[in-house]
Design an enzyme around this catalytic site. Structure first.
Site, mmCIF file in Angstrom:
data_model
loop_
_atom_site.group_PDB
_atom_site.id
_atom_site.type_symbol
_atom_site.label_atom_id
_atom_site.label_comp_id
_atom_site.label_asym_id
_atom_site.label_seq_id
_atom_site.Cartn_x
_atom_site.Cartn_y
_atom_site.Cartn_z
ATOM 1 N N LYS A 1 0.241 3.743 -2.731
ATOM 2 C CA LYS A 1 -0.165 3.961 -4.130
ATOM 3 C C LYS A 1 0.514 5.203 -4.711
ATOM 4 O O LYS A 1 0.827 5.237 -5.908
ATOM 5 C CB LYS A 1 -1.686 4.085 -4.254
ATOM 6 C CG LYS A 1 -2.456 2.782 -4.005
ATOM 7 C CD LYS A 1 -2.111 1.671 -4.963
ATOM 8 C CE LYS A 1 -3.110 0.521 -4.892
ATOM 9 N NZ LYS A 1 -2.656 -0.670 -5.659
ATOM 10 N N TYR B 1 -8.566 4.718 3.646
ATOM 11 C CA TYR B 1 -7.567 4.140 2.730
ATOM 12 C C TYR B 1 -6.166 4.305 3.338
ATOM 13 O O TYR B 1 -5.288 3.473 3.141
ATOM 14 C CB TYR B 1 -7.662 4.773 1.336
ATOM 15 C CG TYR B 1 -7.041 3.909 0.254
ATOM 16 C CD1 TYR B 1 -7.525 2.626 -0.001
ATOM 17 C CD2 TYR B 1 -5.979 4.373 -0.517
ATOM 18 C CE1 TYR B 1 -6.956 1.836 -0.983
ATOM 19 C CE2 TYR B 1 -5.413 3.596 -1.508
ATOM 20 C CZ TYR B 1 -5.909 2.321 -1.735
ATOM 21 O OH TYR B 1 -5.338 1.537 -2.720
HETATM 22 P P1 NAD Z 1 -8.089 -9.047 -5.338
HETATM 23 O O1 NAD Z 1 -8.187 -9.442 -3.903
HETATM 24 O O2 NAD Z 1 -8.885 -9.825 -6.292
HETATM 25 O O3 NAD Z 1 -6.562 -9.033 -5.797
HETATM 26 C C1 NAD Z 1 -5.505 -8.684 -4.954
HETATM 27 C C2 NAD Z 1 -4.408 -9.673 -5.256
HETATM 28 O O4 NAD Z 1 -3.215 -9.342 -4.542
HETATM 29 C C3 NAD Z 1 -4.784 -11.110 -4.855
HETATM 30 O O5 NAD Z 1 -4.735 -11.931 -5.985
HETATM 31 C C4 NAD Z 1 -3.717 -11.493 -3.866
HETATM 32 O O6 NAD Z 1 -3.340 -12.858 -3.967
HETATM 33 C C5 NAD Z 1 -2.579 -10.571 -4.305
HETATM 34 N N1 NAD Z 1 -1.538 -10.425 -3.276
HETATM 35 C C6 NAD Z 1 -1.612 -9.835 -2.054
HETATM 36 N N2 NAD Z 1 -0.445 -9.974 -1.399
HETATM 37 C C7 NAD Z 1 0.393 -10.649 -2.235
HETATM 38 C C8 NAD Z 1 1.729 -11.103 -2.140
HETATM 39 N N3 NAD Z 1 2.471 -10.928 -1.018
HETATM 40 N N4 NAD Z 1 2.291 -11.749 -3.204
HETATM 41 C C9 NAD Z 1 1.557 -11.950 -4.322
HETATM 42 N N5 NAD Z 1 0.284 -11.556 -4.478
HETATM 43 C C10 NAD Z 1 -0.291 -10.918 -3.433
HETATM 44 O O7 NAD Z 1 -8.477 -7.492 -5.368
HETATM 45 P P2 NAD Z 1 -8.428 -6.405 -6.543
HETATM 46 O O8 NAD Z 1 -9.359 -5.358 -6.109
HETATM 47 O O9 NAD Z 1 -8.603 -7.064 -7.852
HETATM 48 O O10 NAD Z 1 -6.964 -5.799 -6.406
HETATM 49 C C11 NAD Z 1 -6.029 -5.792 -7.471
HETATM 50 C C12 NAD Z 1 -5.338 -4.451 -7.580
HETATM 51 O O11 NAD Z 1 -6.279 -3.468 -7.963
HETATM 52 C C13 NAD Z 1 -4.689 -3.944 -6.297
HETATM 53 O O12 NAD Z 1 -3.458 -3.328 -6.605
HETATM 54 C C14 NAD Z 1 -5.669 -2.909 -5.821
HETATM 55 O O13 NAD Z 1 -5.048 -1.917 -5.032
HETATM 56 C C15 NAD Z 1 -6.108 -2.341 -7.152
HETATM 57 N N6 NAD Z 1 -7.347 -1.562 -7.122
HETATM 58 C C16 NAD Z 1 -8.490 -2.107 -6.599
HETATM 59 C C17 NAD Z 1 -9.653 -1.359 -6.581
HETATM 60 C C18 NAD Z 1 -10.914 -1.894 -5.980
HETATM 61 O O14 NAD Z 1 -11.797 -1.116 -5.619
HETATM 62 N N7 NAD Z 1 -11.087 -3.206 -5.872
HETATM 63 C C19 NAD Z 1 -9.652 -0.049 -7.103
HETATM 64 C C20 NAD Z 1 -8.468 0.466 -7.640
HETATM 65 C C21 NAD Z 1 -7.318 -0.302 -7.637
HETATM 66 O O1 0WE Z 2 -6.312 -1.012 -2.997
HETATM 67 C C1 0WE Z 2 -7.394 -1.336 -2.544
HETATM 68 C C2 0WE Z 2 -7.479 -2.333 -1.405
HETATM 69 C C3 0WE Z 2 -6.200 -3.053 -1.186
HETATM 70 C C4 0WE Z 2 -6.146 -3.841 0.093
HETATM 71 C C5 0WE Z 2 -7.221 -4.534 0.632
HETATM 72 C C6 0WE Z 2 -7.058 -5.261 1.804
HETATM 73 C C7 0WE Z 2 -8.200 -5.984 2.482
HETATM 74 C C8 0WE Z 2 -7.733 -7.131 3.332
HETATM 75 C C9 0WE Z 2 -4.937 -3.881 0.755
HETATM 76 N N1 0WE Z 2 -4.755 -4.567 1.889
HETATM 77 C C10 0WE Z 2 -5.797 -5.256 2.420
HETATM 78 N N2 0WE Z 2 -5.575 -5.954 3.566
HETATM 79 C C11 0WE Z 2 -6.471 -6.829 4.080
HETATM 80 O O2 0WE Z 2 -6.237 -7.422 5.147
HETATM 81 N N3 0WE Z 2 -8.519 -0.747 -3.058
HETATM 82 C C12 0WE Z 2 -8.375 0.313 -4.007
HETATM 83 C C13 0WE Z 2 -9.890 -1.101 -2.627
HETATM 84 C C14 0WE Z 2 -10.244 -0.184 -1.519
HETATM 85 O O3 0WE Z 2 -9.835 -0.412 -0.259
HETATM 86 C C15 0WE Z 2 -10.274 0.638 0.519
HETATM 87 C C16 0WE Z 2 -10.961 1.542 -0.273
HETATM 88 C C17 0WE Z 2 -10.930 1.026 -1.586
HETATM 89 C C18 0WE Z 2 -11.515 1.642 -2.802
HETATM 90 C C19 0WE Z 2 -10.096 0.865 1.883
HETATM 91 C C20 0WE Z 2 -10.644 2.007 2.444
HETATM 92 C C21 0WE Z 2 -11.330 2.912 1.662
HETATM 93 C C22 0WE Z 2 -11.500 2.702 0.299
#
Ligand code: NAD
Ligand code: 0WE
Length: 258
Positions: A164, A157
């Site tokens: 974060k 991460y």
């Molecule tokens: P997702 O890919 O569906 O959503 C990520 C969004 O970020 C996308 O809609 C993308 O368009 C937007 N984005 C990225 N760069 C941008 C920019 N420059 N301007 C505007 N929008 C931008 O993935 P998700 O998992 O739903 O992620 C949403 C949030 O949840 C993130 O903050 C992520 O860190 C958080 N989160 C995700 C997880 C997980 O495991 N998926 C867990 C905890 C927190």
């Molecule tokens: O916040 C996240 C992921 C956010 C994210 C994902 C990407 C993938 C594509 C940010 N930047 C990028 N850039 C890219 O090019 N999460 C909480 C999901 C996540 O990501 C991980 C996790 C978890 C959970 C990455 C490593 C280990 C655990």
């Protein structure tokens, strides 16, 4: 009648039907909120416009948070549709992919650090600042999405964990700043979910399996569950809660060894 009846909510970060933001938008719509969505780029525009229509909304507006102009334009255009705004869901994060692979110190670059912090933390306060005039004095709520990697060293991460941590501090500073105007500010710390943002991460499935084996509820969280918690936090049911991080992670964060 839903507990968000009559509330106007802006939801950012919908990219697919697996997005956490989509779980939030659906849950808030179920509780009676009117929803506006944003899309990051032209490629996502038709999809997000269709998602908005599924919730009975014709408001889908462009927002790339790296652009000050687009942030200002978003609230100018939203002001033509709505006379005020009750809540914003910020569900946006990005770091260059090379930052999320392997050893933290090996992967770290100045540019990767800056991008992660700008897109994933600064953007939340930028939206708070640009929307202030529309949210003042209406029991408004700001909500963002964080992850356990903010407070623990999670393998791969890496610099996203620092971003974060900054985002979580941002929640507290915004809550202190905007509280006197009636606006609450909180975050949900979600457990891992298989979204587009997760699809590109090495060994993500293995991590989901590991969580499933150990976490108290023995399963991963759903975007519907995160959405329901988001709806609660943005509603008047949560009127006493601000500056907080709510874990919606099937209990994983409470574990120590094993
Ligand atoms: P997702 O890919 O569906 O959503 C990520 C969004 O970020 C996308 O809609 C993308 O368009 C937007 N984005 C990225 N760069 C941008 C920019 N420059 N301007 C505007 N929008 C931008 O993935 P998700 O998992 O739903 O992620 C949403 C949030 O949840 C993130 O903050 C992520 O860190 C958080 N989160 C995700 C997880 C997980 O495991 N998926 C867990 C905890 C927190
Ligand atoms: O916040 C996240 C992921 C956010 C994210 C994902 C990407 C993938 C594509 C940010 N930047 C990028 N850039 C890219 O090019 N999460 C909480 C999901 C996540 O990501 C991980 C996790 C978890 C959970 C990455 C490593 C280990 C655990």
């Amino acid at each position: 009648m839903g507990f968000l009846e009559g509330k106007k909510v802006l939801v950012t970060g919908v990219a697919s039907n697996r997005s956490i933001a989509w779980g939030c938008a659906e849950a808030m719509h179920r509780q009676g909120a009117q929803i506006a969505l944003t899309y990051q780029n032209d490629k996502l525009k038709p999809r997000v416009t269709d998602f908005a229509a599924q919730l009975g909304s014709d408001i889908a507006l462009p927002l790339d948070v790296s652009s000050d102009r687009q942030i200002a334009q978003l609230f100018a255009t939203l002001g033509e549709h709505w006379d005020g705004l009750d809540a914003i869901v910020h569900s946006i994060a990005f770091a260059p992919k090379y930052e999320l692979e392997g050893d933290y110190v090996d992967a770290l670059t100045r540019e990767g650090f800056n991008t992660a912090h700008e897109i994933s933390s600064y953007s939340f306060s930028a939206l708070a600042k640009a929307s202030r005039h529309m949210m003042e004095g209406r029991h408004g709520a700001l909500l963002t999405m964080t992850f356990l990697g903010a407070v623990r060293a999670v393998p791969n991460y890496n610099v996203m964990g620092l971003a974060k941590a900054s985002l979580e501090a941002n929640v507290r500073y915004l809550a202190a700043s905007l509280g006197p105007t009636g606006t609450r500010v909180n975050a949900i710390s979600a457990g891992p979910v298989y979204t587009l943002a997760a699809a590109g991460i090495a060994h993500f499935r293995a991590m989901l399996n590991q969580v499933e084996r150990h976490t108290p509820l023995r399963r991963t969280v759903t975007t519907e569950e995160v959405g329901n918690a988001a709806a609660f936090l943005c509603s008047d049911l949560a009127s006493g809660i601000t500056g907080d991080i709510l874990y919606v992670d099937t209990g994983f964060n409470i574990l120590g060894l094993g």
